[in-house]
Every structure is written in C-alpha cells, then in structure tokens.
Design a protein around this motif. Structure first.
Motif, PDB file in Angstrom:
ATOM      1  N   ALA A   1      -5.449   4.074  -7.502  1.00  0.00           N
ATOM      2  CA  ALA A   1      -6.285   4.387  -6.334  1.00  0.00           C
ATOM      3  C   ALA A   1      -7.296   3.254  -6.099  1.00  0.00           C
ATOM      4  O   ALA A   1      -7.521   2.842  -4.951  1.00  0.00           O
TER       5      ALA A   1
ATOM      6  N   GLN B   1       0.881   4.058  -2.875  1.00  0.00           N
ATOM      7  CA  GLN B   1       0.610   5.480  -2.568  1.00  0.00           C
ATOM      8  C   GLN B   1       1.654   6.360  -3.258  1.00  0.00           C
ATOM      9  O   GLN B   1       1.348   7.451  -3.741  1.00  0.00           O
TER      10      GLN B   1
ATOM     11  N   ILE C   1       0.845  -1.204   0.000  1.00  0.00           N
ATOM     12  CA  ILE C   1       0.000   0.000   0.000  1.00  0.00           C
ATOM     13  C   ILE C   1       0.877   1.251   0.000  1.00  0.00           C
ATOM     14  O   ILE C   1       0.620   2.206  -0.729  1.00  0.00           O
TER      15      ILE C   1
ATOM     16  N   GLY D   1      -7.516  -2.802   0.694  1.00  0.00           N
ATOM     17  CA  GLY D   1      -7.872  -2.413   2.058  1.00  0.00           C
ATOM     18  C   GLY D   1      -7.255  -1.098   2.499  1.00  0.00           C
ATOM     19  O   GLY D   1      -7.353  -0.718   3.655  1.00  0.00           O
ATOM     20  N   GLY D   2      -6.588  -0.386   1.578  1.00  0.00           N
ATOM     21  CA  GLY D   2      -5.978   0.900   1.924  1.00  0.00           C
ATOM     22  C   GLY D   2      -6.913   2.054   1.597  1.00  0.00           C
ATOM     23  O   GLY D   2      -8.013   1.860   1.079  1.00  0.00           O
ATOM     24  N   ASP D   3      -6.443   3.225   1.918  1.00  0.00           N
ATOM     25  CA  ASP D   3      -7.225   4.430   1.706  1.00  0.00           C
ATOM     26  C   ASP D   3      -6.410   5.333   0.775  1.00  0.00           C
ATOM     27  O   ASP D   3      -5.424   5.923   1.211  1.00  0.00           O
ATOM     28  N   PRO D   4      -6.768   5.395  -0.522  1.00  0.00           N
ATOM     29  CA  PRO D   4      -5.930   6.165  -1.450  1.00  0.00           C
ATOM     30  C   PRO D   4      -5.733   7.600  -0.977  1.00  0.00           C
ATOM     31  O   PRO D   4      -6.687   8.273  -0.601  1.00  0.00           O
ATOM     32  N   ASP D   5      -4.473   8.018  -0.975  1.00  0.00           N
ATOM     33  CA  ASP D   5      -4.115   9.311  -0.377  1.00  0.00           C
ATOM     34  C   ASP D   5      -4.008  10.397  -1.461  1.00  0.00           C
ATOM     35  O   ASP D   5      -3.074  10.385  -2.259  1.00  0.00           O
TER      36      ASP D   5
ATOM     37  N   ASN E   1      -4.042  13.651  -0.548  1.00  0.00           N
ATOM     38  CA  ASN E   1      -3.754  14.869   0.200  1.00  0.00           C
ATOM     39  C   ASN E   1      -2.698  15.725  -0.529  1.00  0.00           C
ATOM     40  O   ASN E   1      -1.541  15.325  -0.634  1.00  0.00           O
TER      41      ASN E   1
ATOM     42  N   ILE F   1      -5.497   0.329  -4.523  1.00  0.00           N
ATOM     43  CA  ILE F   1      -5.203   0.565  -3.107  1.00  0.00           C
ATOM     44  C   ILE F   1      -6.453   0.264  -2.273  1.00  0.00           C
ATOM     45  O   ILE F   1      -6.393  -0.412  -1.246  1.00  0.00           O
ATOM     46  N   GLY F   2      -7.600   0.728  -2.755  1.00  0.00           N
ATOM     47  CA  GLY F   2      -8.859   0.484  -2.052  1.00  0.00           C
ATOM     48  C   GLY F   2      -9.181  -1.005  -1.975  1.00  0.00           C
ATOM     49  O   GLY F   2      -9.598  -1.514  -0.934  1.00  0.00           O
ATOM     50  N   GLN F   3      -8.945  -1.705  -3.083  1.00  0.00           N
ATOM     51  CA  GLN F   3      -9.223  -3.143  -3.133  1.00  0.00           C
ATOM     52  C   GLN F   3      -8.354  -3.909  -2.135  1.00  0.00           C
ATOM     53  O   GLN F   3      -8.767  -4.931  -1.591  1.00  0.00           O
TER      54      GLN F   3
END
Ligand SMILES: [Fe+2]
Ligand SMILES: [Fe+2]
Length: 183
Positions: free
Chosen positions: A87, A40, A36, A94-98, A100, A90-92
C-alpha cells in the motif's frame, strides 16, 4: 548500446522538472498505470491472506490446536505487514491503495477458504502460499530493471512467502505423517 550515464547537467535539469511527480522521474522505466493495477492485485491478495489466516487461527483454537493457531496468527500478521508495504509503495507511485472490501476478493489471486479440519486448513494455506510465490516470481521478472525499488520490495516478500509455504508443508507432514517433498 544504450547510453551508459547521463552527464551531471542533464541529471540536474531532469531533477528540477515535474516536481509534483515526487520520486517518479523520466528514467522510471515501467508502465505506471499497469504497475499500480498489478500492485492493487497484490494488495488484495495479501488482505485475503490476512483474513484467511485469522479465521483459521480462531478456528484452530476451537479444535484445541494452540500451536497451529499461533502459527496461523503469526502468518496473518506477516501478511498484514506485506499489505502495508505494498500500500505504501502504491502511494509512493502516485496511486491510491484500494482497501474497498466490496471489490478486493475479485482483485485478489488468493481465495478466502474456510475449513472444518486442521489438515484442510493447512492445505488451503499451502495452496494460497504457493499461489503467492508464483505471483511474486512473475512480478519480480516483470519489474526487472524498470522499477528496481518495487522489485526489491517484492523479493523480500517472496522470501517470506517461501518460508510460509515451507511452514505449511511441514505442518501438513506433521499432521499427515508422511513427507510430501522428495529430498
Ligand atoms: Fe504475504
Ligand atoms: Fe504468506
């Protein structure tokens, strides 16, 4: 030698375990937090490329170079597509695409470089593309057989980055008048 295939009973039992992990099963071979983290970085790299190409596209308009501006814009859209693919992956996982904006420049491999001449813009983009090509080649080797889905996604992106690098190389040749690559 590793056991070749699990029997059907084991596969069925494993599929019933840890349902909350979605597509991540016990056989997932890669180090998930590290995966992840590197994705990112790839996401940030793509977002920088989107912005750089967009800025160059508008700047090239100003230099009355419509064809080059159109090419930069097309690349910007393709980089956006890559960012979306990464992105989603990353979601698949289990992460949270960043997304920021305060931190993505530090996470990215590519740089946001503006330029005042067309040749300088093309050079900056060629540098960024060559960087992206190396980044993805490394990641493809890293993922290997541990996460084939991510690897296949990155292989698709890599071939587009190679086309981008070739496009920028050809534009540079057209603007500087001599070939850089030896054939
Ligand atoms: Fe890209
Ligand atoms: Fe690219």
């Amino acid at each position: 030698m590793a056991k070749f295939l699990s029997d059907v009973k084991t596969l069925r039992e494993n599929a019933r375990k840890n349902l909350r992990q979605g597509s991540i099963t016990d056989a997932y071979g890669a180090d998930l937090p590290r995966v992840i983290e590197v994705l990112q970085q790839s996401l940030a790299t793509e977002l920088i490329c989107v912005l750089r190409y967009q800025q160059h596209s508008f700047a090239a308009h100003g230099l009355d170079s419509e064809a080059v501006a159109a090419e930069f814009l097309e690349h910007s859209r393709e980089e956006q597509g890559h960012a979306e693919l990464i992105a989603a992956r990353i979601g698949q996982l289990g992460g949270d695409p960043d997304f920021n904006p305060d931190t993505f420049s530090a996470r990215a491999h590519s740089e946001y470089k503006t330029a005042t001449s067309l040749t300088e813009m093309i050079k900056e983009n060629l540098i960024a593309e060559r960087l992206a090509v190396d980044h993805y080649r490394e990641l493809i080797r890293y993922f290997g057989d541990d996460d084939p889905s991510t690897r296949v996604m990155l292989e698709g992106i890599l071939s587009v980055e190679e086309e981008h690098a070739t496009d920028m190389h050809d534009l540079l040749v057209a603007h500087e008048g001599e070939p850089l690559l030896e054939h």
